[in-house]
Design a protein around this motif. Structure first.
Motif, short mmCIF file in Angstrom:
data_model
loop_
_atom_site.label_atom_id
_atom_site.label_comp_id
_atom_site.label_asym_id
_atom_site.label_seq_id
_atom_site.Cartn_x
_atom_site.Cartn_y
_atom_site.Cartn_z
N LEU A 106 5.48 0.71 -2.87
CA LEU A 106 4.89 0.25 -4.12
C LEU A 106 3.92 -0.90 -3.89
N GLY A 107 4.09 -1.62 -2.79
CA GLY A 107 3.28 -2.81 -2.56
C GLY A 107 3.89 -3.98 -3.31
N GLU A 108 3.69 -5.17 -2.76
CA GLU A 108 4.32 -6.35 -3.34
C GLU A 108 3.92 -6.58 -4.79
N PHE A 122 -1.45 -5.53 -14.23
CA PHE A 122 -2.58 -5.68 -13.31
C PHE A 122 -2.67 -7.13 -12.80
N VAL A 123 -3.59 -7.95 -13.31
CA VAL A 123 -3.81 -9.26 -12.71
C VAL A 123 -3.77 -10.37 -13.75
N ARG A 124 -3.76 -11.63 -13.26
CA ARG A 124 -3.78 -12.78 -14.14
C ARG A 124 -5.20 -13.00 -14.68
N ASP A 128 -1.88 2.62 -16.14
CA ASP A 128 -1.29 1.30 -15.93
C ASP A 128 0.06 1.44 -15.22
N ILE A 129 0.71 0.34 -14.99
CA ILE A 129 1.95 0.31 -14.20
C ILE A 129 3.07 1.11 -14.87
N ASN A 162 6.91 -6.36 -7.61
CA ASN A 162 7.34 -7.55 -8.35
C ASN A 162 7.03 -7.42 -9.85
N LYS A 163 5.84 -6.92 -10.18
CA LYS A 163 5.46 -6.77 -11.59
C LYS A 163 6.35 -5.77 -12.31
N TYR A 164 6.64 -4.68 -11.62
CA TYR A 164 7.45 -3.62 -12.23
C TYR A 164 8.85 -4.13 -12.53
#
Length: 441
Positions: free
Chosen positions: A406-408, A57-59, A24-25, A412-414
């Protein structure tokens, strides 16, 4: 082994369960277990899982995702041979439409390595993860913050629980196909290090995650608790993960140049220049917890000063003495709580930018930086790493290259996760505050 070889091997060895692993992140391993006869379908179509339940990960409305096993990562768990066997495969994460998931840390590293390849380079890595072995309370089964031993660096201790556990970890790693080069007691009591072979970057990064799992599992089976927490004890050295890096081209180490001073190539110097340019932002990835910065303080051999050197261990980046194909840099700031996929993606991207743009690093420092006064450091332009997680995240926010690497999604999540972590820490009342203020204020 290829897919068909793996399927035949699993049947012949009577392996009953397959663990499909992802990271995971936050760098934590996650897995789902499938029966052995479902693996062919997983190879061909992927195994569906709920991506909204994995951190970063995702919503929930985008939750259907797929795991696709990488055959090169197949290995058997050596501790599951009591009537049945289990094996594992590391997976890549895909969206429901069949495209790679932008927020998969392993995918981000693959993209960074592809970029290196387009520029003619292949990346090699050697990590040095450290950890503590702690006793457990026999009644609660929780770890106790006490030393198992009073050993120090390279100490030859009497055969004890920690020494035996480390040997069993090495044996398990070897059975899983990870070549161990050395294992030893570290500087602090109850602290250990196991080094495995310098190898291609993606393979080594997968091995870091496997290593962490093996260390924790074998310790558990021995009745101990293994922790990669950077600084569990006040007043002694913390655990780092010194990371050795090099770039090869056509089988030759591009960091080596026998015609240059110290036999260090311009490629190496420019790579160092790129890493140092971005190191404040990279610190948010290399040292991702509140506790990470309790290690990054003067006096405990952890680098806090942004400098590089030929072999000087007081610098953040040093060039070990080995030359030829062994020429490499050692980045000394990361700790083992770092997500290794994101760590290496950011380090190699920063280094490549340095190589492509001929970024000159500051002058190498030969003096012991730990003994320099602030005025002496200022005179030679030595800055310091961020002193806490908030400062590191603020640096990450400003770095466009890190956002690209890192990619958007992860970027942003991190930041969101780490800012939440900092806020929780900021409003928490600690034992230190109680001991310091309760009786006198």
């Amino acid at each position: 082994m290829e897919r068909e070889e793996i399927l035949k091997f699993i049947e012949s060895e009577k392996i009953k369960f397959i663990r499909l692993q992802i990271t995971d992140i936050n760098g934590l391993l996650k897995n789902v277990e499938i029966p052995w006869d479902e693996l062919r379908n997983s190879f061909e179509k992927g195994t569906m899982f709920d991506g909204s339940s994995i951190e970063g990960f995702v919503r929930i409305e985008e939750s259907d995702m797929y795991l696709k096993p990488d055959p090169s990562t197949f290995t058997i768990y050596p501790w599951t041979d009591k009537g049945y066997k289990s094996a594992r495969l590391i997976c890549d994460v895909y969206n429901s439409n069949g495209t790679p998931f932008e927020g998969d840390p392993r995918y981000r590293l693959k993209l960074a390595l592809d970029n290196l390849k387009k520029n003619g380079f292949s990346a090699y890595v050697g990590p040095e993860p450290e950890f503590f072995l702690l006793p457990k309370d026999p009644q609660t089964n929780k770890p106790i913050l006490e030393f198992l031993d009073n050993g120090g660096y390279f100490d030859l201790l009497p055969i004890d629980q920690g020494e035996e556990t480390r040997k069993d970890i090495v044996l398990a790693l070897e059975e899983m196909g990870i070549n161990v080069e050395a294992s030893h007691h570290e500087v602090a009591p109850s602290q250990h290090e196991i080094d495995f072979t310098y190898d291609e970057a993606l393979k080594t990064t997968d091995n870091i995650q496997t290593f962490k799992l093996v260390v924790k599992t074998i310790a558990l089976l021995k009745g101990l608790h293994a922790t990669f927490m950077p600084k569990p004890f006040f007043g002694i050295n913390g655990s780092g993960m010194h990371t050795h890096l090099s770039l090869f081209r056509d089988g030759e180490n591009t960091f080596y140049d026998p015609k240059k001073p110290f036999e260090v190539s311009d490629t190496l110097k420019f790579f160092v220049g790129g890493v140092l340019k971005h190191i404040k932002a990279i610190t948010a990835i290399a040292n991702p917890t509140i506790n990470s910065f309790k290690r990054l303080v003067p006096g405990y051999e952890a680098p806090v000063n942004i400098a590089w050197s030929q072999s000087n261990r007081s610098a953040l980046i040093r060039v070990p003495a080995s030359r030829g194909n062994g020429t490499r840099i050692e980045v000394r700031s990361p700790d083992p709580t770092a997500n290794p996929y994101l760590l290496l993606a950011t380090l190699f991207a920063a280094g490549l930018e340095g190589v492509k743009n001929n970024i000159e690093p500051p002058k190498a420092v030969s003096a012991n930086i730990y003994h320099m006064t602030p005025e002496e450091r200022d005179k030679v332009g030595i800055e310091q790493l961020p002193s806490n997680l908030k400062e590191a995240i603020d640096e990450l926010k400003k770095d466009n290259l890190m956002k690209e690497v890192l990619g958007e999604h992860i970027f942003n999540k991190y930041i969101e996760l780490k800012e939440r972590e900092w806020k929780e820490y900021s409003i928490n009342v600690t034992n230190w505050e109680i001991n310091k203020y309760l009786w006198i204020m």
